[in-house]
Design an enzyme around this catalytic site. Structure first.
Site, PDB file in Angstrom:
ATOM      1  N   GLY A  92       0.827  -1.201   0.000  1.00  0.00           N
ATOM      2  CA  GLY A  92       0.000   0.000   0.000  1.00  0.00           C
ATOM      3  C   GLY A  92       0.861   1.251   0.000  1.00  0.00           C
ATOM      4  N   LEU A  93       0.358   2.297   0.640  1.00  0.00           N
ATOM      5  CA  LEU A  93       1.030   3.590   0.676  1.00  0.00           C
ATOM      6  C   LEU A  93       1.371   4.088  -0.723  1.00  0.00           C
ATOM      7  CD1 LEU A  93       3.380   3.285   3.777  1.00  0.00           C
ATOM      8  CD2 LEU A  93       1.246   4.537   3.589  1.00  0.00           C
ATOM      9  N   CYS A  94       0.410   3.932  -1.622  1.00  0.00           N
ATOM     10  CA  CYS A  94       0.632   4.480  -2.954  1.00  0.00           C
ATOM     11  C   CYS A  94      -0.640   5.186  -3.404  1.00  0.00           C
ATOM     12  CB  CYS A  94       1.087   3.403  -3.935  1.00  0.00           C
ATOM     13  SG  CYS A  94       0.216   1.851  -3.795  1.00  0.00           S
ATOM     14  N   GLY A  95      -1.236   5.932  -2.507  1.00  0.00           N
ATOM     15  CA  GLY A  95      -2.399   6.739  -2.855  1.00  0.00           C
ATOM     16  C   GLY A  95      -3.568   5.866  -3.262  1.00  0.00           C
TER      17      GLY A  95
ATOM     18  N   PHE B   7      -3.913   4.119  -5.857  1.00  0.00           N
ATOM     19  CA  PHE B   7      -3.541   3.154  -6.897  1.00  0.00           C
ATOM     20  C   PHE B   7      -4.330   1.843  -6.821  1.00  0.00           C
ATOM     21  CE2 PHE B   7      -0.757  -0.320  -8.344  1.00  0.00           C
ATOM     22  CZ  PHE B   7      -0.548   0.065  -9.648  1.00  0.00           C
TER      23      PHE B   7
END
Lengths: 286, 104
Positions: free
Chosen positions: A87-90, A92
């Site tokens: 995760g931690l990709c907005g 996406f």
């Protein structure tokens, strides 16, 4: 003063967060570079393969090859969804999941049965939580997907299509337009969308024969479509992560500025108050 | 002197791109030699060594397996499933052609 100590603690914490998000941004930037190189490196093969396949392709072949069959009616369709493992990709992952869900709802609305094939931990976790059945759950494909990954992912689906168990296969993944723009995208993987160009193969010496070449190139063509999608998806993920982490870093900067101002004001107020008290005290003595 | 424009491409990258005076490639049924002015050819690639003679002398060679080879107007494109310095650990299924299957 109690207030200023709290503010100080928060400043420290936001600074730490900013440090982490900035590091993640830098990591994503360097991974993005490698991933983009792979996207560009995969293009010559894809282009050359598409050219040769369309040179050999003619609409009449669909009876001969199960992989080219064009079902008159789609009864059951497979959705192959590619997401990231992390995760931690907005937005996406959630954009991709939403795209796949919309597609499945649309298909079901038309009375088509659907089945899900998923690569990527995020979508697997989501659909498991929703109690949705998944026929493929791959979480082992990393940042640098290989051709073997693509082959092992698509082979069972291709086989099912050839056996007539499914009539269409859709591929949902991110299109890598640029590092800033990675929209979710649905592609028709099977049946193969052949553009019936004038068969250029006539003037060629073809060895051993066109049929046998096609028989080998068609599966490779499908596999390569998945490989390209995997590579693009990996690059898109890094691009999305970099943007997300950049805005988190910028945001932390804004919060810090605000907190520092609050802190200084509190400190100043405290000093002013202390002076006032001293002045007040000495005035009382005179 | 005419020369060949050669491209060897694997799914992951361009392995070789450049001019050549001759190419010897492993087709499904044996080595094929290609010189400038070769007729248009489309052939399956087997397993073996692909060697490219450079115009100024010297040559480059790679191990390839599977895929297809195309020659058209002195442009040689080799699309291969595998390309590297070592022979492949595993031979791709598409590189194996049973001569019995070939008609005529």
């Amino acid at each position: 003063m109690a207030g200023s100590r709290d503010v100080k603690r928060r400043i420290k914490s936001v600074e730490n967060t900013r440090q982490i998000t900035r590091t993640m941004e830098l990591v994503a930037t360097s991974k993005l570079k490698r991933a983009t190189d792979r996207v560009h490196a995969a293009r010559p093969y894809a282009d050359a393969l598409a050219e040769i396949v369309s040179g050999l392709y003619s609409p009449g072949l669909s009876e001969q090859y199960p992989i080219l069959r064009r079902p008159a009616e789609v009864k059951r369709a497979a959705v192959l969804l590619l997401t990231a493992n992390r995760g931690l990709c907005g937005g996406f992952n959630s954009n991709l999941i939403k795209q796949a869900r919309n597609l499945m709802e649309h298909l079901r609305g038309q009375g088509v049965e659907t089945e899900l094939h998923i690569a990527g931990k995020k979508a697997v976790a989501y659909f498991r939580f929703r109690g949705e059945e998944m026929m493929t759950k791959r979480v082992d494909i990393g940042d640098l997907p290989s051709v073997d990954d693509a082959e092992s992912l698509v082979a069972p689906i291709r086989d099912r299509f050839e056996r007539g168990e499914i009539d269409a296969v859709y591929l949902v993944s991110s299109k890598f337009v640029s590092a800033m723009s990675t929209p979710p995208h649905t592609r028709d993987l099977l049946p193969i969308q052949g553009d019936a160009k004038a068969a250029a193969a006539d003037s060629f010496i073809v060895s051993p024969n066109g049929d046998m070449i096609l028989e080998r190139l068609l599966p490779a063509y499908v596999r390569n479509a998945v490989y390209t999608a995997l590579v693009e998806n990996a690059a898109a993920e890094q691009g999305a992560r970099r943007s997300a982490m950049k805005s988190a870093t910028d945001n932390a900067g804004d919060v810090l500025e605000h907190l520092t101002r609050t802190y200084n004001r509190a400190r100043q107020a405290q000093i002013t108050q202390e002076i006032a008290e001293i002045v007040g005290g000495s005035a009382a003595l005179e | 002197m005419a020369s060949l424009n050669v491209r060897v491409v694997s799914p992951e990258r361009i392995v070789f791109q450049g001019e050549a005076s001759a190419v010897v490639a492993p087709a499904w049924d044996g080595q094929v030699g290609i010189l400038p002015g070769h007729a248009p050819l489309l052939a399956l690639v087997g397993v073996g060594e692909l060697s490219v003679d450079r115009p100024g002398g010297g040559s480059a060679s790679f191990q390839v397996a599977g895929g297809v080879l195309k020659v058209e107007r002195d442009t040689v494109t080799v699309l291969t499933e595998y390309a590297g310095d070592e022979p492949p650990a595993e031979i791709p299924a598409s590189a194996i052609v049973d001569p019995e299957d070939v008609e005529g």
